[in-house]
Design a protein around this motif. Structure first.
Motif, PDB file in Angstrom:
ATOM      1  N   PHE A   1       5.846   6.688  -9.268  1.00 30.98           N
ATOM      2  CA  PHE A   1       7.166   7.163  -8.858  1.00 30.98           C
ATOM      3  C   PHE A   1       7.963   7.503 -10.110  1.00 30.98           C
ATOM      4  CE2 PHE A   1       5.844   4.704  -5.205  1.00 30.98           C
ATOM      5  CZ  PHE A   1       6.350   5.410  -4.113  1.00 30.98           C
ATOM      6  N   SER A   2       8.571   8.673 -10.114  1.00 27.39           N
ATOM      7  CA  SER A   2       9.340   9.156 -11.257  1.00 27.39           C
ATOM      8  C   SER A   2      10.811   9.291 -10.893  1.00 27.39           C
ATOM      9  CB  SER A   2       8.815  10.529 -11.701  1.00 27.39           C
ATOM     10  OG  SER A   2       9.069  11.496 -10.679  1.00 27.39           O
ATOM     11  N   SER A   3      11.644   9.504 -11.898  1.00 26.68           N
ATOM     12  CA  SER A   3      13.064   9.733 -11.619  1.00 26.68           C
ATOM     13  C   SER A   3      13.266  11.047 -10.871  1.00 26.68           C
ATOM     14  CB  SER A   3      13.868   9.722 -12.923  1.00 26.68           C
ATOM     15  OG  SER A   3      13.372  10.671 -13.848  1.00 26.68           O
ATOM     16  N   LEU A   4      12.376  12.009 -11.063  1.00 32.61           N
ATOM     17  CA  LEU A   4      12.452  13.248 -10.286  1.00 32.61           C
ATOM     18  C   LEU A   4      12.205  12.957  -8.816  1.00 32.61           C
ATOM     19  CD1 LEU A   4      12.709  16.317 -10.198  1.00 32.61           C
ATOM     20  CD2 LEU A   4      10.243  16.467 -10.645  1.00 32.61           C
ATOM     21  N   ALA A   5      11.274  12.060  -8.527  1.00 34.52           N
ATOM     22  CA  ALA A   5      11.020  11.677  -7.139  1.00 34.52           C
ATOM     23  C   ALA A   5      12.229  10.973  -6.532  1.00 34.52           C
ATOM     24  CB  ALA A   5       9.784  10.780  -7.057  1.00 34.52           C
TER      25      ALA A   5
ATOM     26  N   PRO B   1      11.605   2.453  -5.598  1.00 30.70           N
ATOM     27  CA  PRO B   1      10.958   2.850  -4.351  1.00 30.70           C
ATOM     28  C   PRO B   1      10.489   1.687  -3.478  1.00 30.70           C
ATOM     29  CG  PRO B   1       9.379   3.001  -6.128  1.00 30.70           C
ATOM     30  CD  PRO B   1      10.679   2.557  -6.754  1.00 30.70           C
ATOM     31  N   VAL B   2      10.831   0.437  -3.849  1.00 30.75           N
ATOM     32  CA  VAL B   2      10.407  -0.691  -3.019  1.00 30.75           C
ATOM     33  C   VAL B   2      10.994  -0.562  -1.614  1.00 30.75           C
ATOM     34  CG1 VAL B   2      10.344  -3.206  -2.811  1.00 30.75           C
ATOM     35  CG2 VAL B   2      10.218  -2.142  -5.078  1.00 30.75           C
ATOM     36  N   CYS B   3      12.206   0.005  -1.510  1.00 36.72           N
ATOM     37  CA  CYS B   3      12.830   0.163  -0.192  1.00 36.72           C
ATOM     38  C   CYS B   3      12.054   1.090   0.723  1.00 36.72           C
ATOM     39  CB  CYS B   3      14.269   0.642  -0.345  1.00 36.72           C
ATOM     40  SG  CYS B   3      14.435   2.313  -1.006  1.00 36.72           S
ATOM     41  N   VAL B   4      11.132   1.868   0.170  1.00 40.73           N
ATOM     42  CA  VAL B   4      10.281   2.730   1.004  1.00 40.73           C
ATOM     43  C   VAL B   4       9.499   1.894   2.020  1.00 40.73           C
ATOM     44  CG1 VAL B   4       8.254   4.266   0.923  1.00 40.73           C
ATOM     45  CG2 VAL B   4      10.123   4.546  -0.736  1.00 40.73           C
TER      46      VAL B   4
ATOM     47  N   GLU C   1       0.806  -1.224   0.000  1.00 41.17           N
ATOM     48  CA  GLU C   1       0.000   0.000   0.000  1.00 41.17           C
ATOM     49  C   GLU C   1       0.843   1.280   0.000  1.00 41.17           C
ATOM     50  OE1 GLU C   1      -2.437  -3.352   1.552  1.00 41.17           O
ATOM     51  OE2 GLU C   1      -0.442  -2.571   2.002  1.00 41.17           O
ATOM     52  N   PRO C   2       1.950   1.357   0.760  1.00 44.92           N
ATOM     53  CA  PRO C   2       2.726   2.613   0.790  1.00 44.92           C
ATOM     54  C   PRO C   2       3.353   2.997  -0.549  1.00 44.92           C
ATOM     55  CG  PRO C   2       3.214   1.279   2.717  1.00 44.92           C
ATOM     56  CD  PRO C   2       2.423   0.410   1.780  1.00 44.92           C
TER      57      PRO C   2
END
Length: 292
Positions: free
Chosen positions: A37-41, A239-242, A31-32
């Motif tokens: 998600f972009s390269s800018l993010a 962003p999986v590490c988020v 869910e998080p």
């Protein structure tokens, strides 16, 4: 900051859910990160580069089994100076694979395709990597779970000239604290000189909420002794590490794990190994003493 102080993130993703669904995100616990998600993010997230280095290049990796996604990633690499290479996807079992790869490489963006990957961890066929039609002589990212390591070993034995990189260190079962089988098989794979390994994805194999550096260190010690720093590469799996702390916490963890390593060894893990494997712009090394 000298040129030797660069940092390469050898494994991250981007996705736009308005453009292309990511069915794997529907699994419980995601869910998080169930958003775009972009390269800018990524630039915004990576505010604390490891060892004081500046993030200068990244390798963006496919998420879904989709040639159109690979085309999008190639176009992104051409437009974004941060992205130095793409790990894409194509159906390696298709009779038309040669034409598909030629088409992906056509045009100016095609030069960023440096490796391919198949999500073997999701295959029910326990011998998928042994299929003759998978062997195309390309750089190959191996995404497997720890129980599938014997497949990667057999692939490395059969194709000693095929450059391989093990994603996420083969996903050691850190949460279960049962590393004996993983370590034994990991060392067997590391005996094959053409294999590299990504120090990535470890935190999501640990307890997402409670993990500490000491929980990661046993796996790191095995990786360092098995592969040596010249065959390890830092990857964030953002962003999986988020799901388990985010980019900055993982970078800080790797920095702590590298304590006791020399300048050249730190450079290898944080930039040099990925630069060589993915044919990125070279970065010079620095001198120092050996890992202790």
């Amino acid at each position: 900051m000298s040129d030797g102080q660069v940092l390469v993130d050898a494994h991250h993703h981007v996705w736009d859910l308005d453009l292309r669904p990511q069915p794997w995100l529907d699994e419980p616990g995601h869910e998080p990160i169930r958003r775009s998600f972009s390269s800018l993010a990524l630039r915004s997230a990576a505010t604390r580069p490891s060892a004081g280095r500046r993030l200068t290049s990244t390798v963006v990796v496919q998420c879904v089994t989709s040639v159109p996604e690979t085309r999008d990633l190639l176009a992104l690499a051409e437009s974004d100076p941060l992205i130095g290479a793409v790990v894409g996807w194509a159906d390696l079992t298709s009779p038309a694979i040669g034409d598909v790869l030629d088409d992906l490489r056509a045009g100016s963006a095609g030069r960023y395709l440096r490796a391919v990957r198949h999500i073997v961890q999701g295959e029910s066929d326990s011998h998928w990597l042994q299929r003759p039609d998978v062997e195309r002589g390309l750089g190959y990212d191996v995404l497997i779970r720890s129980h599938q390591l014997p497949q990667a070993i057999r692939l490395a034995e059969r194709l000693p000239e095929l450059p391989l990189v093990l994603d996420h260190a083969g996903k050691p079962p850190l949460a279960q604290r049962e590393l004996t089988d993983w370590a034994r098989q990991l060392r067997a794979l590391a005996r094959h000189a053409q294999v590299r390994c990504k120090v990535s994805g470890l935190v999501t194999e640990a307890d997402h909420e409670k993990w500490t550096v000491d929980d990661i260190r046993p796996a790191w010690d095995v990786l360092l002794s098995a592969f040596g720093p010249d065959r390890l590469m830092f990857g964030s799996d953002w962003p999986v590490c988020v799901l388990a702390g985010g980019w900055n916490r993982w970078a800080a963890t790797v920095e702590e794990l590298l304590d006791g390593c020399s300048g050249p060894e730190i450079h290898a893990v944080l930039a040099g190994t990925a630069t060589a494997f993915y044919h990125l712009t070279p970065a010079p090394t620095k001198e120092g003493t050996l890992c202790s």
